[in-house]
Structure formats: C-alpha cells, structure tokens
Design a protein around this motif. Sequence first.
Motif, mmCIF file in Angstrom:
data_model
loop_
_atom_site.group_PDB
_atom_site.id
_atom_site.type_symbol
_atom_site.label_atom_id
_atom_site.label_comp_id
_atom_site.label_asym_id
_atom_site.label_seq_id
_atom_site.Cartn_x
_atom_site.Cartn_y
_atom_site.Cartn_z
ATOM 1 N N PHE A 98 -11.040 -10.767 -8.749
ATOM 2 C CA PHE A 98 -11.473 -10.897 -10.145
ATOM 3 C C PHE A 98 -11.834 -9.515 -10.706
ATOM 4 N N PRO A 99 -10.829 -8.693 -10.985
ATOM 5 C CA PRO A 99 -11.082 -7.293 -11.350
ATOM 6 C C PRO A 99 -11.880 -7.091 -12.640
ATOM 7 N N ASP A 100 -11.898 -8.065 -13.517
ATOM 8 C CA ASP A 100 -12.599 -7.890 -14.793
ATOM 9 C C ASP A 100 -13.932 -8.623 -14.868
ATOM 10 N N LYS A 101 -14.348 -9.222 -13.769
ATOM 11 C CA LYS A 101 -15.573 -10.023 -13.742
ATOM 12 C C LYS A 101 -16.771 -9.138 -13.398
ATOM 13 N N ASP A 102 -17.935 -9.424 -13.979
ATOM 14 C CA ASP A 102 -19.162 -8.764 -13.527
ATOM 15 C C ASP A 102 -19.475 -9.283 -12.135
ATOM 16 N N ILE A 103 -19.691 -8.346 -11.208
ATOM 17 C CA ILE A 103 -20.038 -8.704 -9.839
ATOM 18 C C ILE A 103 -21.347 -8.005 -9.492
ATOM 19 N N GLU A 104 -22.323 -8.812 -9.197
ATOM 20 C CA GLU A 104 -23.697 -8.347 -8.978
ATOM 21 C C GLU A 104 -24.036 -8.371 -7.491
ATOM 22 N N VAL A 105 -24.891 -7.442 -7.083
ATOM 23 C CA VAL A 105 -25.444 -7.431 -5.733
ATOM 24 C C VAL A 105 -26.953 -7.471 -5.867
ATOM 25 N N ASP A 106 -27.583 -8.317 -5.053
ATOM 26 C CA ASP A 106 -29.032 -8.475 -5.096
ATOM 27 C C ASP A 106 -29.564 -8.568 -3.673
ATOM 28 N N GLY A 107 -30.481 -7.658 -3.352
ATOM 29 C CA GLY A 107 -31.169 -7.732 -2.075
ATOM 30 C C GLY A 107 -31.071 -6.461 -1.262
ATOM 31 N N GLY A 108 -32.164 -5.756 -1.147
ATOM 32 C CA GLY A 108 -32.190 -4.559 -0.323
ATOM 33 C C GLY A 108 -31.428 -3.386 -0.913
ATOM 34 N N VAL A 109 -31.152 -3.445 -2.207
ATOM 35 C CA VAL A 109 -30.393 -2.373 -2.847
ATOM 36 C C VAL A 109 -31.340 -1.260 -3.270
ATOM 37 N N GLY A 110 -30.977 -0.052 -2.888
ATOM 38 C CA GLY A 110 -31.767 1.126 -3.233
ATOM 39 C C GLY A 110 -30.945 2.377 -2.988
ATOM 40 N N VAL A 116 -22.524 1.999 -0.911
ATOM 41 C CA VAL A 116 -21.638 0.985 -0.335
ATOM 42 C C VAL A 116 -21.447 -0.186 -1.306
ATOM 43 N N CYS A 117 -22.484 -0.536 -2.047
ATOM 44 C CA CYS A 117 -22.376 -1.626 -3.035
ATOM 45 C C CYS A 117 -21.452 -1.225 -4.183
ATOM 46 N N ALA A 118 -21.677 -0.048 -4.712
ATOM 47 C CA ALA A 118 -20.886 0.421 -5.847
ATOM 48 C C ALA A 118 -19.433 0.647 -5.447
ATOM 49 N N ASP A 119 -19.218 1.248 -4.286
ATOM 50 C CA ASP A 119 -17.852 1.509 -3.833
ATOM 51 C C ASP A 119 -17.087 0.219 -3.565
ATOM 52 N N ALA A 120 -17.788 -0.842 -3.191
ATOM 53 C CA ALA A 120 -17.148 -2.139 -2.966
ATOM 54 C C ALA A 120 -16.764 -2.818 -4.275
ATOM 55 N N GLY A 121 -17.354 -2.366 -5.380
ATOM 56 C CA GLY A 121 -16.971 -2.910 -6.678
ATOM 57 C C GLY A 121 -18.065 -3.581 -7.473
ATOM 58 N N SER A 122 -19.283 -3.535 -6.991
ATOM 59 C CA SER A 122 -20.371 -4.142 -7.752
ATOM 60 C C SER A 122 -20.666 -3.294 -8.989
ATOM 61 N N ASN A 123 -20.731 -3.946 -10.131
ATOM 62 C CA ASN A 123 -21.069 -3.226 -11.365
ATOM 63 C C ASN A 123 -22.405 -3.666 -11.951
ATOM 64 N N VAL A 124 -23.069 -4.606 -11.292
ATOM 65 C CA VAL A 124 -24.402 -5.047 -11.692
ATOM 66 C C VAL A 124 -25.269 -5.013 -10.435
ATOM 67 N N ILE A 125 -26.417 -4.371 -10.530
ATOM 68 C CA ILE A 125 -27.286 -4.172 -9.375
ATOM 69 C C ILE A 125 -28.673 -4.727 -9.681
ATOM 70 N N VAL A 126 -29.236 -5.428 -8.697
ATOM 71 C CA VAL A 126 -30.634 -5.831 -8.771
ATOM 72 C C VAL A 126 -31.381 -5.021 -7.724
ATOM 73 N N VAL A 148 -23.274 3.638 -9.743
ATOM 74 C CA VAL A 148 -22.423 2.527 -10.179
ATOM 75 C C VAL A 148 -21.413 3.018 -11.215
ATOM 76 N N ASP A 149 -21.863 3.831 -12.165
ATOM 77 C CA ASP A 149 -20.960 4.334 -13.205
ATOM 78 C C ASP A 149 -19.807 5.144 -12.606
ATOM 79 N N VAL A 150 -20.102 6.010 -11.648
ATOM 80 C CA VAL A 150 -19.068 6.827 -11.011
ATOM 81 C C VAL A 150 -18.085 5.943 -10.245
ATOM 82 N N ALA A 151 -18.604 4.990 -9.486
ATOM 83 C CA ALA A 151 -17.728 4.089 -8.720
ATOM 84 C C ALA A 151 -16.856 3.254 -9.639
ATOM 85 N N GLN A 152 -17.413 2.756 -10.745
ATOM 86 C CA GLN A 152 -16.627 1.956 -11.675
ATOM 87 C C GLN A 152 -15.530 2.790 -12.333
ATOM 88 N N ALA A 153 -15.812 4.059 -12.615
ATOM 89 C CA ALA A 153 -14.782 4.939 -13.184
ATOM 90 C C ALA A 153 -13.644 5.146 -12.186
#
Length: 160
Positions: A98-110, A116-126, A148-153
């Motif tokens: 789903f290349p155009d979908k918002d994909i969020e990651v939540d839990g232990g993100v810092g 690793v989250c951003a490079d995998a394709g997450s564009n929404v972070i909690v 996230v911005d750099v990975a999304q670009a």
Amino acid sequence: MMVSQPEKWVDDIADAGGSLYCFHLEATSDPLPIIDHIHERKMKAGVAISPDTPSTAVTDEIAEAADMLLVMTVYPGRGGQKFLERCVPKVAELRARFPDKDIEVDGGVGPKTIDVCADAGSNVIVAGTAIFNAEEPEKVIALLKSTVDVAQAKIAAKRA
C-alpha cells in the motif's frame, strides 16, 4: 482504541471532537462496518495490528477502506516497553502493498529506533517515553520528524 468492542466508542470519540479513530483489528471479527461508521462520523479510520498479528491480516479490502495502518512494535497497554524489531518487516510489507497509505509505528520508538522504522516505510510515528523522558523533547521531536522526512523522500524517489 485498545479495547474489545471498539465500535461502541466511535460516537463518543466523534462527539468529543476526535479526528481519527484507530482500533485493533484483533478486537473485532468485522472491521469494515466499524470503518464505515468512523467515516460516517467524519473521522479518519485507522486499523492497528499487534506484534503477534501478521501483516497479511490486513486484507486489501480493509486497507483500501482505512485511512491509516498501524503496526504496534510493543504489546498494547503500557508505555516504556522495549521496541520489538521483529515487527519492522510488517511495516515494509504494508508499505510495499500500500505505497500511498499512511503507515504508523507505535511502541518503543525513539532516537535509537527511528531509523529502522522510517527506512521500512513508516510515515507516522508515535513516540511517548522517548519524548516525555527527554531532557530536550523538542530536539527528539525534530530528530524523529527529520528522519521520517528523509526516508520518505528516498522512498518517493525510488517510486518515481
């Protein structure tokens, strides 16, 4: 909403002014009517999967109906848990499907796990503990956002 019967809370969240309602796929046997109800109440609909749920549980039909897909990288329920890196491939799988979908990651993100989250394709972070426990929360937020911005670009450039 990390609750059983998430459909019972849609109206309360909408009435309170919510703009997005995200519920766990595991909490219902029929997510599509919940997504429809969320949209009827003029909110965006998110569907979350827990660490032990495979990304394939998010069917094409569910993903097309939802506005956002959330991969939990900790077990729902309590802040400050250790990031489960084994969940990251699910982010990449969902991003590929789903290349155009918002994909969020939540839990232990810092700062230590954002790459690793951003490079995998997450564009929404909690991020909770990483921000609230930081001496300079503004710097942590800026780092998370820029990563996230750099990975999304990079992802967008590959698709072009």
